[in-house]
Design an enzyme around this catalytic site. Structure first.
Site, mmCIF file in Angstrom:
data_model
loop_
_atom_site.group_PDB
_atom_site.id
_atom_site.type_symbol
_atom_site.label_atom_id
_atom_site.label_comp_id
_atom_site.label_asym_id
_atom_site.label_seq_id
_atom_site.Cartn_x
_atom_site.Cartn_y
_atom_site.Cartn_z
ATOM 1 C CG PHE A 13 49.104 20.214 80.647
ATOM 2 C CD1 PHE A 13 49.559 19.082 81.476
ATOM 3 C CD2 PHE A 13 48.032 21.097 81.104
ATOM 4 C CE1 PHE A 13 48.966 18.834 82.545
ATOM 5 C CE2 PHE A 13 47.681 20.740 82.372
ATOM 6 C CZ PHE A 13 47.820 19.640 83.103
ATOM 7 C CE1 TYR A 157 43.158 29.799 76.040
ATOM 8 C CE2 TYR A 157 42.067 30.276 78.127
ATOM 9 C CZ TYR A 157 42.421 29.396 77.315
ATOM 10 O OH TYR A 157 42.122 28.073 77.309
ATOM 11 C CE LYS A 161 40.043 27.214 73.712
ATOM 12 N NZ LYS A 161 40.438 26.235 72.945
HETATM 13 P P1 NAD Z 1 49.497 23.720 75.904
HETATM 14 O O1 NAD Z 1 49.564 25.473 75.909
HETATM 15 O O2 NAD Z 1 50.124 23.019 76.929
HETATM 16 O O3 NAD Z 1 49.561 23.041 74.560
HETATM 17 C C1 NAD Z 1 49.060 23.627 73.496
HETATM 18 C C2 NAD Z 1 49.788 22.884 72.229
HETATM 19 O O4 NAD Z 1 49.255 23.549 70.776
HETATM 20 C C3 NAD Z 1 51.145 22.759 72.142
HETATM 21 O O5 NAD Z 1 51.702 21.714 72.167
HETATM 22 C C4 NAD Z 1 51.544 23.474 71.060
HETATM 23 O O6 NAD Z 1 52.797 23.329 70.283
HETATM 24 C C5 NAD Z 1 50.299 23.324 70.144
HETATM 25 N N1 NAD Z 1 50.171 24.468 69.183
HETATM 26 C C6 NAD Z 1 49.965 25.866 69.551
HETATM 27 N N2 NAD Z 1 49.764 26.648 68.415
HETATM 28 C C7 NAD Z 1 49.635 25.708 67.462
HETATM 29 C C8 NAD Z 1 49.436 25.774 65.839
HETATM 30 N N3 NAD Z 1 49.479 27.105 65.362
HETATM 31 N N4 NAD Z 1 49.351 24.720 65.152
HETATM 32 C C9 NAD Z 1 49.617 23.257 65.663
HETATM 33 N N5 NAD Z 1 49.768 23.135 67.263
HETATM 34 C C10 NAD Z 1 49.971 24.446 67.806
HETATM 35 O O7 NAD Z 1 47.984 23.864 76.355
HETATM 36 P P2 NAD Z 1 47.069 22.993 77.115
HETATM 37 O O8 NAD Z 1 46.774 23.368 78.398
HETATM 38 O O9 NAD Z 1 47.317 21.464 76.877
HETATM 39 O O10 NAD Z 1 45.555 23.291 76.354
HETATM 40 C C11 NAD Z 1 45.190 22.351 75.274
HETATM 41 C C12 NAD Z 1 43.648 22.797 75.022
HETATM 42 O O11 NAD Z 1 42.616 22.723 76.192
HETATM 43 C C13 NAD Z 1 43.570 24.192 74.588
HETATM 44 O O12 NAD Z 1 42.645 24.464 73.563
HETATM 45 C C14 NAD Z 1 42.977 24.899 75.890
HETATM 46 O O13 NAD Z 1 42.010 26.266 75.506
HETATM 47 C C15 NAD Z 1 42.072 24.185 76.248
HETATM 48 N N6 NAD Z 1 42.082 24.013 78.069
HETATM 49 C C16 NAD Z 1 42.964 23.912 78.945
HETATM 50 C C17 NAD Z 1 42.898 24.204 79.916
HETATM 51 C C18 NAD Z 1 44.006 24.022 81.139
HETATM 52 O O14 NAD Z 1 43.792 24.386 82.331
HETATM 53 N N7 NAD Z 1 45.186 23.847 80.756
HETATM 54 C C19 NAD Z 1 41.462 23.918 80.671
HETATM 55 C C20 NAD Z 1 40.514 24.003 79.673
HETATM 56 C C21 NAD Z 1 40.671 23.829 78.316
#
Ligand code: NAD
Ligand code: TYD
Length: 350
Positions: A13, A157, A161
């Site tokens: 995402f 989770y 993190k």
């Molecule tokens: P998401 O779950 O949509 O995407 C995660 C991506 O990581 C996916 O494309 C997945 O295929 C890939 N992935 C997972 N395991 C993997 C591995 N072992 N090796 C390689 N690729 C791998 O997550 P997101 O919501 O886009 O979040 C991205 C980052 O931002 C994360 O680190 C999350 O903790 C952080 N974050 C998210 C939010 C939120 O609201 N979504 C807010 C703050 C921080």
């Protein structure tokens, strides 16, 4: 120095918006997107930029030491922007080990590779770790998370993190690895997997399915439009000070139930349904165990030091987001049907 950046989780995402921001804004940078394409990763998020000359996609695991080693050799990375993670709290409650593996071991594997390849020559290098406000735990009715707020993670989770954040700082402190960390609030926008609140509820309202509200619905989150998060990452990557943390947020707190009612109203309008009909889908269900009551970010440091602030209002962002999901039914159908996972299996695993 020419820039060569490894972006992990770039098919997810937030990662897909970050990849697009970097690939289109910096045509002279080499951008390598390493993503395992788990259920949350989807290359359809990137079709508009997949043929750009400065963009390369590699399917692989951030825990695969040999692969990371080969990539560092081949592309001589000057930076890492690390987003790959397991990201859904409800899944972490069911399977904490998956979160420990990807979020902690995966991060340390990347840190080791960066340390090894940059050792003795940290000039112009940067390890950017993308993290969450959930590491700070839960707020009461008052107060905001500051960069100095103590860590107090409450879910598997957020514990994973928090641990990865600590490892990044430890590598900075112990080995001198140049790093920055950002802790961001809840994102919303196009391309979010429909297990998270907004896309799930947009989908359910459209399909006239029930809207499962956890507990009393009076949990509070601070919502930020995903493209504004990608722009903040660009600002911090280029202008942030070494070894600093920046909180990123939308200055935009909503109680879940109020946000859900607002979505119902917007969608009744858009779908030409009678006023109040979507609200009838609201169903209060058993609460998430250990559910954090309130998150709220003080994002004044990034605003005053780096000049970043959200570019769209929540009204504009919601309008864009709901419009995107309604216009991209095919995307939603694909990711919910699992067809695209079968396609990737046949494409990459033979
Ligand atoms: P998401 O779950 O949509 O995407 C995660 C991506 O990581 C996916 O494309 C997945 O295929 C890939 N992935 C997972 N395991 C993997 C591995 N072992 N090796 C390689 N690729 C791998 O997550 P997101 O919501 O886009 O979040 C991205 C980052 O931002 C994360 O680190 C999350 O903790 C952080 N974050 C998210 C939010 C939120 O609201 N979504 C807010 C703050 C921080
Ligand atoms: P979510 O999108 O899972 O993000 P996070 O837990 O990381 O903040 O959930 C946002 C809020 O919405 C959270 O308070 C849990 C709540 N929620 C529901 O009430 N029902 C749902 O079906 C989901 C997925 C979330």
């Amino acid at each position: 120095m020419s820039h060569s950046i490894l972006i992990t989780g770039g098919a997810g995402f937030i990662g897909s918006h970050v990849v697009r921001e970097f690939v289109t804004k910096y045509p002279d940078y080499t951008i390598v997107n390493l993503d395992l394409l788990t259920y949350a990763g989807n290359l359809a998020n990137l079709t508009d930029i997949e043929n750009h000359a400065n963009y390369h996609f590699v399917k692989g695991d951030i825990m695969d030491e040999a692969l990371i080693e080969r990539l560092f050799h081949k592309y001589k990375f000057t930076g890492v922007v690390h987003l790959a993670a397991e990201s859904h709290v409800d899944r972490s409650i069911k399977d904490p080990l998956a979160f420990l593996n990807t979020n902690i071991l995966g991060t340390v594997t990347l840190l080791n590779a960066a340390k090894k390849h940059w050792d003795g020559n940290f000039e112009g290098k940067r390890f950017y770790h993308v993290s969450t406000d959930e590491v700070y735990g839960s707020l009461g009715a008052e107060g905001l998370f500051l960069e100095t707020t103590s860590y107090d993670p409450q879910s598997p989770y957020s514990a994973s993190k928090a641990s990865s954040d600590h490892f990044v700082r430890a590598y900075g402190n112990t080995y001198g690895l140049p790093f920055v960390i950002t802790n961001c609030s809840n994102n919303y926008g196009p391309n979010q997997f429909p297990e998270k609140l907004l896309p799930l509820f947009i989908h359910n309202i459209q399909e006239q399915k029930t809207l499962p509200v956890y507990g009393d619905g009076k949990y509070t989150r601070d919502w930020l439009y995903v493209i504004d998060h990608a722009k903040a990452i660009d600002a911090v990557y280029h202008k942030g000070a070494n070894a600093e943390t920046y909180n990123i947020g939308g200055f935009n707190e909503w109680q879940n139930i109020e946000l859900i009612k607002l979505m119902c109203t917007i969608m009744d309008n858009k779908l030409g349904r009678s006023k109040g009909s979507s609200e009838e889908l609201i169903t209060y269900v058993t609460d998430r165990p250990g559910h954090d009551r309130r998150y709220a970010i003080d994002a004044s440091k990034i605003k005053t030091e780096l000049g970043w602030e959200p570019s769209v209002t929540f009204e504009q962002g919601l309008e864009l987001t709901i419009g995107w999901y309604l216009n991209n039914e095919e995307w939603l159908k694909n990711v919910t049907s699992g067809d695209y996972l079968a396609y990737y299996d046949s494409q990459y695993n033979n």
